[in-house]
Design a protein around this motif. Structure first.
Motif, PDB file in Angstrom:
ATOM      1  N   ASP A 129       0.822  -1.217   0.000  1.00 20.26           N
ATOM      2  CA  ASP A 129       0.000   0.000   0.000  1.00 20.26           C
ATOM      3  C   ASP A 129       0.855   1.267   0.000  1.00 20.26           C
ATOM      4  O   ASP A 129       0.470   2.280  -0.587  1.00 20.26           O
ATOM      5  CB  ASP A 129      -0.957  -0.008   1.193  1.00 20.26           C
ATOM      6  N   ALA A 130       2.011   1.182   0.660  1.00 21.70           N
ATOM      7  CA  ALA A 130       2.914   2.344   0.680  1.00 21.70           C
ATOM      8  C   ALA A 130       3.396   2.641  -0.742  1.00 21.70           C
ATOM      9  O   ALA A 130       3.482   3.811  -1.144  1.00 21.70           O
ATOM     10  CB  ALA A 130       4.105   2.060   1.594  1.00 21.70           C
ATOM     11  N   LEU A 131       3.668   1.591  -1.488  1.00 15.81           N
ATOM     12  CA  LEU A 131       4.131   1.772  -2.868  1.00 15.81           C
ATOM     13  C   LEU A 131       3.007   2.308  -3.754  1.00 15.81           C
ATOM     14  O   LEU A 131       3.223   3.150  -4.623  1.00 15.81           O
ATOM     15  CB  LEU A 131       4.635   0.435  -3.417  1.00 15.81           C
ATOM     16  N   LYS A 132       1.809   1.795  -3.501  1.00 14.60           N
ATOM     17  CA  LYS A 132       0.642   2.262  -4.246  1.00 14.60           C
ATOM     18  C   LYS A 132       0.481   3.776  -4.039  1.00 14.60           C
ATOM     19  O   LYS A 132       0.277   4.537  -4.988  1.00 14.60           O
ATOM     20  CB  LYS A 132      -0.607   1.513  -3.751  1.00 14.60           C
ATOM     21  N   GLU A 133       0.602   4.167  -2.786  1.00 10.69           N
ATOM     22  CA  GLU A 133       0.485   5.581  -2.410  1.00 10.69           C
ATOM     23  C   GLU A 133       1.530   6.432  -3.138  1.00 10.69           C
ATOM     24  O   GLU A 133       1.262   7.521  -3.619  1.00 10.69           O
ATOM     25  CB  GLU A 133       0.676   5.677  -0.884  1.00 10.69           C
ATOM     26  N   ARG A 134       2.752   5.878  -3.240  1.00 11.86           N
ATOM     27  CA  ARG A 134       3.860   6.634  -3.836  1.00 11.86           C
ATOM     28  C   ARG A 134       3.783   6.693  -5.357  1.00 11.86           C
ATOM     29  O   ARG A 134       4.018   7.727  -5.962  1.00 11.86           O
ATOM     30  CB  ARG A 134       5.182   5.954  -3.455  1.00 11.86           C
ATOM     31  N   PHE A 135       3.470   5.544  -5.973  1.00  8.77           N
ATOM     32  CA  PHE A 135       3.608   5.466  -7.433  1.00  8.77           C
ATOM     33  C   PHE A 135       2.301   5.498  -8.214  1.00  8.77           C
ATOM     34  O   PHE A 135       2.305   5.785  -9.401  1.00  8.77           O
ATOM     35  CB  PHE A 135       4.358   4.182  -7.821  1.00  8.77           C
ATOM     36  N   LEU A 136       1.195   5.155  -7.591  1.00  6.64           N
ATOM     37  CA  LEU A 136      -0.035   5.001  -8.369  1.00  6.64           C
ATOM     38  C   LEU A 136      -1.088   6.049  -8.002  1.00  6.64           C
ATOM     39  O   LEU A 136      -2.257   5.730  -7.843  1.00  6.64           O
ATOM     40  CB  LEU A 136      -0.600   3.577  -8.185  1.00  6.64           C
ATOM     41  N   LYS A 137      -0.608   7.283  -7.865  1.00  6.63           N
ATOM     42  CA  LYS A 137      -1.533   8.342  -7.452  1.00  6.63           C
ATOM     43  C   LYS A 137      -2.538   8.665  -8.550  1.00  6.63           C
ATOM     44  O   LYS A 137      -3.670   9.032  -8.276  1.00  6.63           O
ATOM     45  CB  LYS A 137      -0.737   9.595  -7.076  1.00  6.63           C
ATOM     46  N   SER A 138      -2.064   8.572  -9.809  1.00  7.61           N
ATOM     47  CA  SER A 138      -2.996   8.896 -10.896  1.00  7.61           C
ATOM     48  C   SER A 138      -2.896   7.854 -12.015  1.00  7.61           C
ATOM     49  O   SER A 138      -1.863   7.195 -12.173  1.00  7.61           O
ATOM     50  CB  SER A 138      -2.680  10.301 -11.425  1.00  7.61           C
ATOM     51  N   ASP A 139      -3.964   7.760 -12.780  1.00  9.17           N
ATOM     52  CA  ASP A 139      -4.008   6.765 -13.860  1.00  9.17           C
ATOM     53  C   ASP A 139      -2.992   7.063 -14.965  1.00  9.17           C
ATOM     54  O   ASP A 139      -2.691   6.193 -15.781  1.00  9.17           O
ATOM     55  CB  ASP A 139      -5.415   6.719 -14.476  1.00  9.17           C
ATOM     56  N   SER A 140      -2.464   8.300 -14.973  1.00  7.03           N
ATOM     57  CA  SER A 140      -1.512   8.672 -16.036  1.00  7.03           C
ATOM     58  C   SER A 140      -0.239   7.808 -15.960  1.00  7.03           C
ATOM     59  O   SER A 140       0.462   7.642 -16.957  1.00  7.03           O
ATOM     60  CB  SER A 140      -1.156  10.147 -15.949  1.00  7.03           C
ATOM     61  N   VAL A 141       0.030   7.262 -14.783  1.00  4.17           N
ATOM     62  CA  VAL A 141       1.197   6.373 -14.597  1.00  4.17           C
ATOM     63  C   VAL A 141       1.172   5.242 -15.618  1.00  4.17           C
ATOM     64  O   VAL A 141       2.208   4.838 -16.163  1.00  4.17           O
ATOM     65  CB  VAL A 141       1.159   5.754 -13.169  1.00  4.17           C
ATOM     66  N   TYR A 142      -0.045   4.746 -15.874  1.00  2.00           N
ATOM     67  CA  TYR A 142      -0.169   3.545 -16.700  1.00  2.00           C
ATOM     68  C   TYR A 142       0.127   3.794 -18.180  1.00  2.00           C
ATOM     69  O   TYR A 142       0.295   2.856 -18.941  1.00  2.00           O
ATOM     70  CB  TYR A 142      -1.559   2.920 -16.521  1.00  2.00           C
ATOM     71  N   SER A 143       0.193   5.070 -18.577  1.00  2.72           N
ATOM     72  CA  SER A 143       0.533   5.331 -19.977  1.00  2.72           C
ATOM     73  C   SER A 143       2.053   5.267 -20.164  1.00  2.72           C
ATOM     74  O   SER A 143       2.544   5.206 -21.283  1.00  2.72           O
ATOM     75  CB  SER A 143      -0.003   6.697 -20.410  1.00  2.72           C
TER      76      SER A 143
END
Ligand SMILES: Cc1cc2nc3c(=O)[nH]c(=O)nc-3n(C[C@H](O)[C@H](O)[C@H](O)COP(=O)(O)OP(=O)(O)OC[C@H]3O[C@@H](n4cnc5c(N)ncnc54)[C@H](O)[C@@H]3O)c2cc1C
Length: 161
Positions: A129-143
């Motif tokens: 969850d800590a990693l999710k918080e750090r890296f997956l804040k917005s869907d733009s990451v997935y592009s």
């Protein structure tokens, strides 16, 4: 397709599917063999195991040789090794390992990409969850990241004596 061969040293074959699964669960990365025509290519990737779907997920860059090869031939074979150490004086190594084969596809749907990334975090991290918080804040990451899915078709396990 390669004809399935029986293991020569049958006494070393792991027959308990739970033990085979344990090697896959404990592993952090897999070394994958790819091929294009008569040319082999090999590489190592961190993975997340989705037990329910019997598949592995990977994250990769958007470009590169492996993606070009996979586009032409998505069939792969891979190995995960539980390294139990070299036995000095015996010219021997203690291990448990698995060999699997399957087919790789690109994960295209955003919901499956999210699931794939969380599967990796849960598999690899103590605090996903800590990693999710750090890296997956917005869907733009997935592009900016490519996610791959390896559907496992066959798996065997072997252990040293
Ligand atoms: C333990 C481990 C975990 C890894 N986890 C990931 C991961 O989760 N995601 C990810 O994308 N990558 C990961 N890598 C790196 C991965 O092995 C590849 O280097 C990377 O994915 C680039 O592959 P590519 O085919 O796109 O290579 P390209 O960048 O297109 O380069 C191709 C050329 O570089 C050479 N090359 C590529 N990779 C390597 C290498 N590792 N060592 C030596 N030569 C190489 C090839 O022989 C070829 O000539 C990991 C590597 C290790 C060792």
């Amino acid at each position: 397709m390669l004809k399935r061969y029986h293991m020569q040293k049958t006494e070393r074959e792991m027959t308990d599917q739970n033990e085979i699964l344990k090697v896959l669960k404990n592993g952090k990365y897999i070394t994958l063999a790819l091929s294009l025509a008569d040319e082999p290519y090999i590489l190592t990737l961190s993975y997340g195991l989705d037990e329910g779907s019997n598949c592995l997920y990977f994250h990769t860059a958007l470009k590169g040789l492996k993606l070009k090869v996979l586009e032409e031939n998505p069939k792969v074979c891979g190995t995960v090794i539980e390294d139990l150490g070299y036995v000095s004086g015996e010219c021997s190594h203690k291990y448990r390992s698995i060999v699997l084969s399957g087919v790789i596809s690109n994960v295209l749907e955003i919901d499956e990409k999210k699931h794939a990334m969380m599967t990796m975090f849960k598999h690899l991290e103590k605090d996903p969850d800590a990693l999710k918080e750090r890296f997956l804040k917005s869907d733009s990451v997935y592009s900016k990241v490519n996610m791959l899915k390896l559907e496992i078709q066959e798996i065997t396990g072997k252990e040293s004596s």
